[in-house]
Each structure stands twice: as C-alpha cells, then as structure tokens.
Motif scaffolding. Structure first.
Motif, mmCIF file in Angstrom:
data_model
loop_
_atom_site.group_PDB
_atom_site.id
_atom_site.type_symbol
_atom_site.label_atom_id
_atom_site.label_comp_id
_atom_site.label_asym_id
_atom_site.label_seq_id
_atom_site.Cartn_x
_atom_site.Cartn_y
_atom_site.Cartn_z
ATOM 1 N N TYR A 144 2.361 -3.858 -15.625
ATOM 2 C CA TYR A 144 2.913 -4.669 -14.538
ATOM 3 C C TYR A 144 4.055 -3.932 -13.844
ATOM 4 O O TYR A 144 4.113 -3.860 -12.612
ATOM 5 N N ALA A 145 4.974 -3.371 -14.631
ATOM 6 C CA ALA A 145 6.118 -2.670 -14.051
ATOM 7 C C ALA A 145 5.661 -1.445 -13.264
ATOM 8 O O ALA A 145 6.212 -1.148 -12.195
ATOM 9 N N ALA A 146 4.675 -0.727 -13.754
ATOM 10 C CA ALA A 146 4.171 0.434 -13.019
ATOM 11 C C ALA A 146 3.607 0.017 -11.666
ATOM 12 O O ALA A 146 3.838 0.677 -10.645
ATOM 13 N N SER A 147 2.875 -1.095 -11.649
ATOM 14 C CA SER A 147 2.322 -1.567 -10.377
ATOM 15 C C SER A 147 3.425 -1.977 -9.420
ATOM 16 O O SER A 147 3.343 -1.742 -8.209
ATOM 17 N N LYS A 148 4.491 -2.571 -9.947
ATOM 18 C CA LYS A 148 5.593 -3.026 -9.091
ATOM 19 C C LYS A 148 6.499 -1.875 -8.665
ATOM 20 O O LYS A 148 7.043 -1.887 -7.558
ATOM 21 N N HIS A 149 6.674 -0.874 -9.531
ATOM 22 C CA HIS A 149 7.374 0.340 -9.084
ATOM 23 C C HIS A 149 6.581 1.005 -7.954
ATOM 24 O O HIS A 149 7.163 1.515 -6.979
ATOM 25 N N GLY A 150 5.252 1.021 -8.085
ATOM 26 C CA GLY A 150 4.413 1.573 -7.023
ATOM 27 C C GLY A 150 4.518 0.771 -5.741
ATOM 28 O O GLY A 150 4.528 1.333 -4.639
ATOM 29 N N LEU A 151 4.623 -0.554 -5.872
ATOM 30 C CA LEU A 151 4.756 -1.413 -4.697
ATOM 31 C C LEU A 151 6.064 -1.132 -3.975
ATOM 32 O O LEU A 151 6.129 -1.171 -2.744
ATOM 33 N N ARG A 152 7.096 -0.819 -4.735
ATOM 34 C CA ARG A 152 8.373 -0.434 -4.119
ATOM 35 C C ARG A 152 8.202 0.850 -3.312
ATOM 36 O O ARG A 152 8.699 0.954 -2.180
ATOM 37 N N ALA A 153 7.510 1.825 -3.878
ATOM 38 C CA ALA A 153 7.276 3.079 -3.166
ATOM 39 C C ALA A 153 6.438 2.856 -1.912
ATOM 40 O O ALA A 153 6.693 3.461 -0.856
ATOM 41 N N LEU A 154 5.437 1.994 -2.017
ATOM 42 C CA LEU A 154 4.619 1.657 -0.859
ATOM 43 C C LEU A 154 5.494 1.098 0.262
ATOM 44 O O LEU A 154 5.379 1.510 1.430
ATOM 45 N N ALA A 155 6.370 0.172 -0.083
ATOM 46 C CA ALA A 155 7.238 -0.441 0.919
ATOM 47 C C ALA A 155 8.166 0.581 1.555
ATOM 48 O O ALA A 155 8.359 0.594 2.781
ATOM 49 N N ASP A 156 8.744 1.449 0.742
ATOM 50 C CA ASP A 156 9.680 2.441 1.272
ATOM 51 C C ASP A 156 8.984 3.403 2.237
ATOM 52 O O ASP A 156 9.518 3.733 3.297
ATOM 53 N N SER A 157 7.792 3.852 1.860
ATOM 54 C CA SER A 157 7.054 4.763 2.737
ATOM 55 C C SER A 157 6.613 4.059 4.014
ATOM 56 O O SER A 157 6.741 4.605 5.122
ATOM 57 N N LEU A 158 6.092 2.848 3.862
ATOM 58 C CA LEU A 158 5.631 2.088 5.020
ATOM 59 C C LEU A 158 6.776 1.828 5.991
ATOM 60 O O LEU A 158 6.616 1.944 7.220
ATOM 61 N N ARG A 159 7.937 1.513 5.467
ATOM 62 C CA ARG A 159 9.107 1.241 6.307
ATOM 63 C C ARG A 159 9.457 2.465 7.168
ATOM 64 O O ARG A 159 9.715 2.347 8.366
ATOM 65 N N ALA A 160 9.446 3.631 6.537
ATOM 66 C CA ALA A 160 9.775 4.856 7.266
ATOM 67 C C ALA A 160 8.711 5.196 8.307
ATOM 68 O O ALA A 160 9.026 5.645 9.412
ATOM 69 N N GLU A 161 7.451 4.950 7.967
ATOM 70 C CA GLU A 161 6.356 5.295 8.877
ATOM 71 C C GLU A 161 6.266 4.361 10.079
ATOM 72 O O GLU A 161 5.933 4.796 11.185
ATOM 73 N N GLU A 162 6.552 3.079 9.850
ATOM 74 C CA GLU A 162 6.306 2.087 10.893
ATOM 75 C C GLU A 162 7.534 1.742 11.729
ATOM 76 O O GLU A 162 7.439 0.919 12.647
ATOM 77 N N GLN A 163 8.650 2.365 11.441
ATOM 78 C CA GLN A 163 9.856 2.079 12.211
ATOM 79 C C GLN A 163 9.645 2.339 13.701
ATOM 80 O O GLN A 163 10.091 1.571 14.558
ATOM 81 N N GLU A 164 8.926 3.401 14.009
ATOM 82 C CA GLU A 164 8.697 3.742 15.413
ATOM 83 C C GLU A 164 7.833 2.716 16.125
ATOM 84 O O GLU A 164 7.847 2.612 17.363
#
Length: 229
Positions: A144-164
C-alpha cells in the motif's frame, strides 16, 4: 456550473466529496467498476452521470471509455478510489502487489492521461487522495505504501508537466479516516475499530472543496490532515 469526475464515490471520502458537489449544484460524473455498481451510484446520487471502467484493469480503461460519452470539459478529476491489504513482505504475493499498484497508482495515471484534454480545456484541477502511508511506510504496509509513494511521484511530475496548460495538481494526505477501508485495516491489524477516534470523511471533503474553490492566482501542491486526538 463546474464539472467533476470522481472515483471511489461508493463510500468513504469519495462519497463525502460527491455528496457535497452534488448538493451545491455542480455537474457530477462518477466512475464505477461495472454496470451494476453504476446503477447503485446513480441511485445514491440522483442527477449524477456514471461511467464504467474497472480500475483494477487499467489497460482496459481506454477501451471502456471509448465506448461511452465523456464530459466535454472537466473542472476537476478527483482520485479517491483505493485498495489496501496489509502483510509482511515475505508473505505478499505478486498478485496482491499487482492489484494494489493497478488500483492505487497505474489506474489514476491512465485515467488522468485519458482525460487530460478535458482538464486542459477547463484549466482544471487534479486531486489525488493519498495517505500518510504515501509519506512514511511502516511494517506490513509495504504494498500500500509503495503504491501511495508512487502516487506522490505521479502528482509531482504531473504538476510540473501541466503547469503550462493551467492544470493544477493537489495531493491530499489524510491520516486515518473513519471509512470502510479503515475498518478493514483495523480487522487486518487485529484491533478494535472506533470511528470516533479518526478523521470524519466530511472533514477531508471540506479540504478537497477548498482546493477546488481556490482562486486561480494560487495553488495548493500538498495538504496533510491528521486526527485531532
């Protein structure tokens, strides 16, 4: 009228958020794993529209959504569905790992990918309901924690990509919350369950709505909630 798509609306935090959005007159779309569940959600949330797609099989989400009418625009995509199974690493099977990662990580990534055009059109907001386990892992919480750590990474990357594109991305990290999932966790831990000790799902819903209603000149990348006790 704002347009929202919510996963996990059948119970817990997702249900609390869906009720609040519907009550204030927003347009609500709910993702269900199958047609039977879609009918249940339609009955529970009169006026909401449903889509069918199984988060446990993310590779088929594209195929499923291609066969259904989708919203033309989305002001928010709210990922609140999830699954949890505890156990030591030495006992967890590949099947359990694959199911946990599929529902909690791969499916949110795929659903977001499929709906990015609608989110970009509205300069919408993606909210990912994570967990304290997404910040720190404890014994028997590895999958569960691995999936949620991955979800955090997904959010961080998505945030940087979609800001524009003007798409905002927020991760919400609730501590233990009084939901059916939490009751299941207590059963797996062999502990008695007292929902009054934990965060009310309505409190998390209040936080999510605050994120959605934030003026456009600001964004909330991350927000953490913990039980007051």
């Amino acid at each position: 009228m704002s347009v929202h798509l919510v996963t996990g609306a059948g119970s817990g935090i997702g249900a609390a958020v869906a009720r609040r959005l519907l009550a204030r007159g927003d347009e609500l779309w709910l993702l269900a794993r199958d047609a039977g569940r879609a009918r249940q959600l339609a009955d529970a949330f009169p006026g909401a529209r449903t889509l069918v797609g199984d988060l446990a099989v993310p590779a088929r989400l594209s195929w499923a959504l291609e066969k259904q009418a989708l919203p033309d625009r989305l002001d928010s995509l709210l990922h609140s569905a999830g699954t949890v199974d505890l156990g030591p690493v030495g006992d967890l099977t590949p099947k359990l790992w694959e199911h946990t990662l599929a529902v909690n990580l791969v499916a949110p990534a795929e659903l977001t990918r499929l709906l990015l055009p609608q989110l970009r059109l509205s300069r919408g907001t993606v909210v990912l309901v994570n967990s304290g386990a997404g910040l720190q892992a404890h014994a028997e919480w590895s999958a569960y924690a691995a999936s949620k750590h991955g979800l955090r990474a997904l959010a961080d990357s998505l945030r940087a990509e979609e800001q524009e594109h003007g798409v905002r991305v927020t991760t919400v990290y609730p501590g233990r919350t009084a939901t059916p999932m939490q009751q299941k966790v207590h059963q797996q831990e062999g502990k008695s369950y007292d929902p009054s000790r934990w965060i009310d799902p309505e409190s998390v819903a209040t936080t999510v709505l605050s994120v959605l209603d934030l003026p456009r000149d600001a964004t909330i990348p991350d927000v953490t909630l913990r039980p007051a006790r």
